[in-house]
Design a protein around this motif. Structure first.
Motif, short mmCIF file in Angstrom:
data_model
loop_
_atom_site.label_atom_id
_atom_site.label_comp_id
_atom_site.label_asym_id
_atom_site.label_seq_id
_atom_site.Cartn_x
_atom_site.Cartn_y
_atom_site.Cartn_z
N LYS A 1 29.71 44.54 -5.25
CA LYS A 1 29.50 45.96 -4.92
C LYS A 1 30.37 46.34 -3.72
CE LYS A 1 24.98 45.48 -4.91
NZ LYS A 1 23.59 45.77 -4.61
N GLY A 2 30.61 47.63 -3.57
CA GLY A 2 31.42 48.09 -2.43
C GLY A 2 31.27 49.58 -2.21
N LEU A 3 31.50 49.97 -0.97
CA LEU A 3 31.38 51.39 -0.56
C LEU A 3 32.70 51.83 0.06
CD1 LEU A 3 28.08 51.49 1.56
CD2 LEU A 3 28.46 52.62 -0.66
N PHE A 4 33.30 52.84 -0.51
CA PHE A 4 34.64 53.22 -0.03
C PHE A 4 34.73 54.69 0.35
CE2 PHE A 4 35.25 49.52 -2.71
CZ PHE A 4 36.13 48.76 -1.95
N ARG B 1 29.01 49.80 -9.61
CA ARG B 1 28.98 48.88 -8.46
C ARG B 1 29.79 49.40 -7.28
NH1 ARG B 1 26.77 44.70 -10.78
NH2 ARG B 1 26.90 43.29 -9.01
N VAL B 2 30.80 50.16 -7.59
CA VAL B 2 31.72 50.59 -6.53
C VAL B 2 31.56 52.09 -6.29
CG1 VAL B 2 34.17 50.85 -5.99
CG2 VAL B 2 33.35 48.72 -7.01
N SER C 1 20.44 42.71 5.39
CA SER C 1 20.45 44.09 5.87
C SER C 1 20.93 45.03 4.75
CB SER C 1 21.39 44.23 7.08
OG SER C 1 22.72 44.03 6.65
N THR C 2 20.62 46.32 4.93
CA THR C 2 21.02 47.31 3.92
C THR C 2 22.53 47.28 3.75
OG1 THR C 2 19.35 48.68 4.98
CG2 THR C 2 20.65 49.73 3.26
N LEU C 3 23.23 47.13 4.87
CA LEU C 3 24.68 47.15 4.81
C LEU C 3 25.20 45.95 4.01
CD1 LEU C 3 25.66 48.31 8.42
CD2 LEU C 3 25.12 49.67 6.41
N ALA C 4 24.57 44.79 4.20
CA ALA C 4 25.00 43.61 3.45
C ALA C 4 24.76 43.82 1.95
CB ALA C 4 24.27 42.37 3.94
N GLU C 5 23.62 44.46 1.63
CA GLU C 5 23.30 44.71 0.21
C GLU C 5 24.39 45.53 -0.47
OE1 GLU C 5 20.66 43.61 -1.75
OE2 GLU C 5 20.52 42.27 -0.02
N SER C 6 24.98 46.47 0.30
CA SER C 6 25.98 47.38 -0.28
C SER C 6 27.25 46.66 -0.70
CB SER C 6 26.38 48.45 0.74
OG SER C 6 25.27 49.11 1.23
N TRP C 7 27.44 45.45 -0.16
CA TRP C 7 28.67 44.70 -0.47
C TRP C 7 28.39 43.39 -1.21
CZ3 TRP C 7 33.59 46.41 -0.05
CH2 TRP C 7 33.78 47.58 0.69
N TYR D 1 27.51 53.07 8.38
CA TYR D 1 27.10 52.80 6.99
C TYR D 1 27.82 51.62 6.35
CZ TYR D 1 24.89 57.44 7.06
OH TYR D 1 24.12 58.53 7.36
N GLY D 2 28.80 51.05 7.05
CA GLY D 2 29.50 49.90 6.47
C GLY D 2 30.49 50.24 5.38
N PHE D 3 30.96 51.49 5.37
CA PHE D 3 32.00 51.83 4.40
C PHE D 3 33.28 51.08 4.73
CE2 PHE D 3 29.52 55.78 3.95
CZ PHE D 3 29.59 55.98 2.58
N ALA D 4 34.06 50.79 3.69
CA ALA D 4 35.47 50.45 3.90
C ALA D 4 36.22 51.78 3.85
CB ALA D 4 35.97 49.52 2.81
#
Ligand SMILES: Nc1ncnc2c1ncn2[C@@H]1O[C@H](COP(=O)(O)OP(=O)(O)OP(=O)(O)O)[C@@H](O)[C@H]1O
Ligand SMILES: O=c1ccn([C@@H]2O[C@H](COP(=O)(O)O)[C@@H](O)[C@H]2O)c(=O)[nH]1
Length: 353
Positions: free
Chosen positions: A240-243, A142-143, A230-236, A167-170
């Protein structure tokens, strides 16, 4: 008192009276907590704490290190602590040996040049040894964690900012988190962090990993908001999360422990360029950055640490097929075009046009 700590659930009688190192290890193994003070990082009062509530002084079995050290057979350890520098004290409390030549040399020099304010701060305060687990805090299914490595001034932060936008990364820079902790009123590690940063050395991994883990946890609890669907919302969504973890891991122990206790990384974006280019960029940045390590003397030390300590980490990941190397000498947008290709291929994300 040099190193006050509240030890939970341990009676003096329970601690076996063996040699000094054993005692230090025992101190480390039991939970050491600080009194907590307000901070503002990532919704946390104390970004190094993973305890829900501050330790109350009225709790039972609350044994301070001062009491421990003042009681035979521990008093020899007390004398031992008195003669130590800030870095030595922290290293010992974290039971980190002087394993590499560079560290040993730098520590030796720090022992004669430790600044008085740093010494005073360490002397009067409570020690916090962050506890790291043996199992990952986050599920790698997920992460997504991408490590961003490269020499000092290679342009890691600059590229990360662009990736965050697209890309909406943290984005968490280990150096930024350490600087925030250094400046946080009440931090017991401020003086130690400051000294390590000025010397271009790597702060003991427990501190940095705990800061990263807590920042990631907070981001997962308070994800960035994006337009619904949106794709970015899906990633979180759904935990889930993108780092992007920037400027970390810089040392092999960090690399191994982060995988074990936080989350296995997906891959490494490695920005490579020459020291000449990096020096020029850092000297330019020094005009406005206010960073205490953006000066020629610290920069040279940082370069040496990068070559001796951090490049082995890059090589470790390279041997495992996890490194995407990006030539970082060209202008920002040229570098970024290559970064986008790497992200699109490796993460399967599609940034908005
Ligand atoms: N491709 C580039 N071309 C020219 N200048 C750049 C480029 N990338 C970054 N810079 C500039 O170089 C300086 C260092 O960049 P940046 O802060 O992103 O590096 P860094 O790798 O994150 O550094 P550090 O490891 O010290 O935190 C900044 O002033 C930035 O504006
Ligand atoms: O994992 C880490 C990352 C950084 N440090 C210390 O911080 C400074 C500055 O780091 P930047 O990435 O350039 O902001 C670095 O020289 C180290 O002293 C660290 O100890 N551990």
């Amino acid at each position: 008192m040099l190193f006050r700590a509240a030890l939970e659930d341990v009676e003096l009688a329970m601690v076996p009276p063996i040699d000094t190192m054993h005692i230090v290890n025992t101190v480390h193994q039991y939970h050491i907590w600080s009194s907590r003070s307000p901070g503002d990082l990532c919704h946390r009062h104390d970004p190094l704490s993973d305890a829900p509530q501050p330790q109350s002084s009225s709790q039972p079995h609350n044994l301070t290190t001062s009491r421990l050290l003042n009681n035979p057979p521990f008093s020899s350890l007390h004398t031992h602590f008195i003669n130590m520098t800030v870095i030595d004290k922290v290293k010992e409390a974290l039971h980190i040996g002087h394993s590499d030549k560079h560290d040993a040399a730098s520590t030796a020099s720090a022992s004669t040049s430790a600044p008085a304010p740093a010494q005073a701060q360490a002397d009067g305060e409570t020690a916090v040894v962050p506890q790291l687990t043996d199992t990952p805090a986050f599920d790698k299914a997920r992460v997504t964690v991408i490590f961003v490595l490269g020499g000092p001034g290679a342009g890691k932060g600059t590229q990360c900012e662009k990736l965050v936008q697209d890309y909406g990364f943290a984005h968490f820079s280990a150096g930024d988190l350490l600087r925030a902790e250094q400046n946080r009123p009440g931090s017991t590690f401020g003086a130690m962090i400051s000294e390590y940063i000025r010397e271009g050395k790597i702060v003991p991994m427990e501190v940095t990993i705990k800061l990263l883990e807590n920042a990631m946890r907070d981001a997962l609890l308070h994800p960035p908001s994006f337009p619904e669907g949106s794709t970015l919302a899906e990633s979180w969504k759904d935990g889930k999360g993108l780092f992007l973890i920037d400027g970390f891991p810089r040392k092999m122990d960090q690399a191994i422990k982060f995988d074990e206790s936080v989350c296995e990384s997906s891959f490494v974006l490695f920005f490579s360029t020459t020291e000449e280019v990096m020096l020029e960029r850092l000297m330019e940045r020094s005009k406005t950055s206010g960073r205490e390590d953006d000066n020629r003397e610290s920069i040279v030390k940082r370069f040496r640490t990068f070559v001796e300590t951090s490049m082995p980490v890059v090589d470790y990941y390279r041997q495992r097929g996890k490194v995407v190397e990006i030539e970082a000498s060209p202008p920002v947008n040229v570098v970024y075009a290559n970064v986008r290709v790497a992200i699109d291929q490796r993460v399967g994300l599609v940034a908005p046009a």
